[in-house]
Design an enzyme around this catalytic site. Structure first.
Site, PDB file in Angstrom:
ATOM      1  N   ASP A 196       0.851  -1.194   0.000  1.00  0.00           N
ATOM      2  CA  ASP A 196       0.000   0.000   0.000  1.00  0.00           C
ATOM      3  C   ASP A 196       0.891   1.250   0.000  1.00  0.00           C
ATOM      4  OD1 ASP A 196      -2.396   1.436   0.233  1.00  0.00           O
ATOM      5  OD2 ASP A 196      -2.393   1.344   2.435  1.00  0.00           O
ATOM      6  N   GLY A 249      -8.184   7.743   7.587  1.00  0.00           N
ATOM      7  CA  GLY A 249      -8.489   7.988   9.001  1.00  0.00           C
ATOM      8  C   GLY A 249      -9.954   8.345   9.201  1.00  0.00           C
ATOM      9  N   ASN A 259     -10.027   0.429   0.146  1.00  0.00           N
ATOM     10  CA  ASN A 259      -9.025   0.221   1.196  1.00  0.00           C
ATOM     11  C   ASN A 259      -9.595   0.503   2.575  1.00  0.00           C
ATOM     12  OD1 ASN A 259      -7.332  -0.121  -0.950  1.00  0.00           O
ATOM     13  ND2 ASN A 259      -5.929   1.526  -0.399  1.00  0.00           N
ATOM     14  N   VAL A 260      -9.339  -0.418   3.491  1.00  0.00           N
ATOM     15  CA  VAL A 260      -9.861  -0.279   4.852  1.00  0.00           C
ATOM     16  C   VAL A 260      -8.750  -0.547   5.867  1.00  0.00           C
ATOM     17  CG1 VAL A 260     -11.502  -1.175   6.557  1.00  0.00           C
ATOM     18  CG2 VAL A 260     -12.161  -1.055   4.136  1.00  0.00           C
ATOM     19  N   GLY A 318     -11.412   3.992   3.046  1.00  0.00           N
ATOM     20  CA  GLY A 318     -12.724   3.329   2.999  1.00  0.00           C
ATOM     21  C   GLY A 318     -13.442   3.205   4.333  1.00  0.00           C
TER      22      GLY A 318
HETATM   23  P1  13P Z   1      -8.646   4.135   6.254  1.00  0.00           P
HETATM   24  O1  13P Z   1      -7.634   3.998   7.342  1.00  0.00           O
HETATM   25  O2  13P Z   1      -9.318   5.461   6.287  1.00  0.00           O
HETATM   26  O3  13P Z   1      -9.573   2.994   6.179  1.00  0.00           O
HETATM   27  O4  13P Z   1      -7.817   4.141   4.872  1.00  0.00           O
HETATM   28  C1  13P Z   1      -7.109   3.003   4.493  1.00  0.00           C
HETATM   29  C2  13P Z   1      -6.356   3.254   3.236  1.00  0.00           C
HETATM   30  O5  13P Z   1      -6.799   3.937   2.349  1.00  0.00           O
HETATM   31  C3  13P Z   1      -5.055   2.595   3.084  1.00  0.00           C
HETATM   32  O6  13P Z   1      -4.394   3.011   1.943  1.00  0.00           O
END
Ligand code: 13P
Length: 288
Positions: free
Chosen positions: A85, A179, A230-231, A210
């Site tokens: 990521d 976040g 993405n979470v 996400g």
């Molecule tokens: P969140 O932490 O807001 O779920 O975002 C995750 C993300 O986009 C990782 O690249």
């Protein structure tokens, strides 16, 4: 089943109008908990690590070996991709060597020509080894791994230029942030998403940040080409809340409640439950 690149699962999701959850890992417990959830829900999944999490977990090779070994020992049969990521140029190359099956090269902080040049090189290298690639245009707001970005809207022309390089899926800023969303958040910018989706001629799009996006917005984004979400934060929040509850109830002081296998269990179970809930919302449950 061996681990796979993310291309096929994302293309299938794109055609079938659902989305693949890409869950960030933090440690061995996280990996087991997410894998248990997707296996139960019969959902394909992307497991991903940021460079910071990779370092924390003992390096990319440690992560790749651990994920592969757990995948085998847990008898996982759903398609699983291991993804980097927000990779740097060097980090992306290191993960290709370490045995990841998918990588993100995030060149969004370079000027666009540089982003394009570096993205092209990474795409060629990764594709020569059957590894899928995500690139990024326009910064995602919020803070991740200590890097804060204001979150700009991606330029559709720049998205088209990266799509033409043959990238497998593309992260584009549409007002999403990493976040917890602030109370005055304006929501996703669907006008921009539509322009981007047209400009990239159906290339699958990625929605970062996400966690905490209202379901109706997630659903609308899926219908407009978002095929990977993405979470990270949502799993951290449920883990922290369940662990807090354990300590507040004094369970660590009862019998052998101090045993790490016991005290980490409620948090891990909460991650598994949240993953099952999310892949059902994303429409990928039952699609393995
Ligand atoms: P969140 O932490 O807001 O779920 O975002 C995750 C993300 O986009 C990782 O690249």
């Amino acid at each position: 089943m061996v681990m796979v690149s993310a291309t096929e699962m994302i293309n299938k999701a794109h055609e079938g109008h659902y989305t693949i959850g890409a869950f960030n890992l933090n440690n061995l417990e996280w990996t087991k908990a997410v894998l248990a959830g997707v296996q139960q829900a019969n959902s394909p999944v992307i497991l991903q690590v940021s460079e910071g999490a990779g370092k924390y977990m003992g390096g990319f090779k440690t992560v790749a070996d651990m994920v592969r070994d757990l995948h085998d020992s847990m008898g996982i049969t759903v398609p699983v991709a291991l993804h980097l990521d927000h990779g740097t140029f060097e980090g992306a190359k290191a993960c290709i060597e370490a045995g990841f099956t998918s990588i993100m090269f995030d060149g969004s902080h370079y000027d666009f020509e540089e982003n394009l040049k570096k993205s092209k090189e990474i795409i060629e290298l990764a594709h020569s080894k059957g590894i899928s690639v995500e690139c990024e245009v326009g910064g995602i707001g919020g803070t991740e791994d200590g890097v804060t970005s204001a979150g700009e809207l991606a330029d559709p022309k720049e998205c088209a230029a990266i799509a033409e390089l043959g990238v497998d899926f593309l992260a584009a800023g549409i007002g999403n942030i990493h976040g917890i969303y602030p109370p005055d958040w304006q929501g996703l910018n669907f006008e921009r998403l539509e322009e981007i989706n047209e400009a990239v001629h159906g290339k699958p799009l990625v929605l970062h940040g996400g966690s905490g996006i209202p379901f109706d917005q997630v659903h609308k984004a899926i219908t407009m080409g978002v095929s990977k979400i993405n979470v990270n934060t949502d799993l951290q929040l449920v883990f922290a809340a369940a662990t807090r509850k354990y300590f507040e109830a004094g369970k660590d002081l009862e019998g052998k409640g101090y045993d790490p296998r016991k005290l980490l269990k409620p948090g891990c179970d909460a991650i598994t439950a949240k993953v099952i809930e999310m892949v059902n919302q994303f429409g990928s449950a039952g699609k393995a």
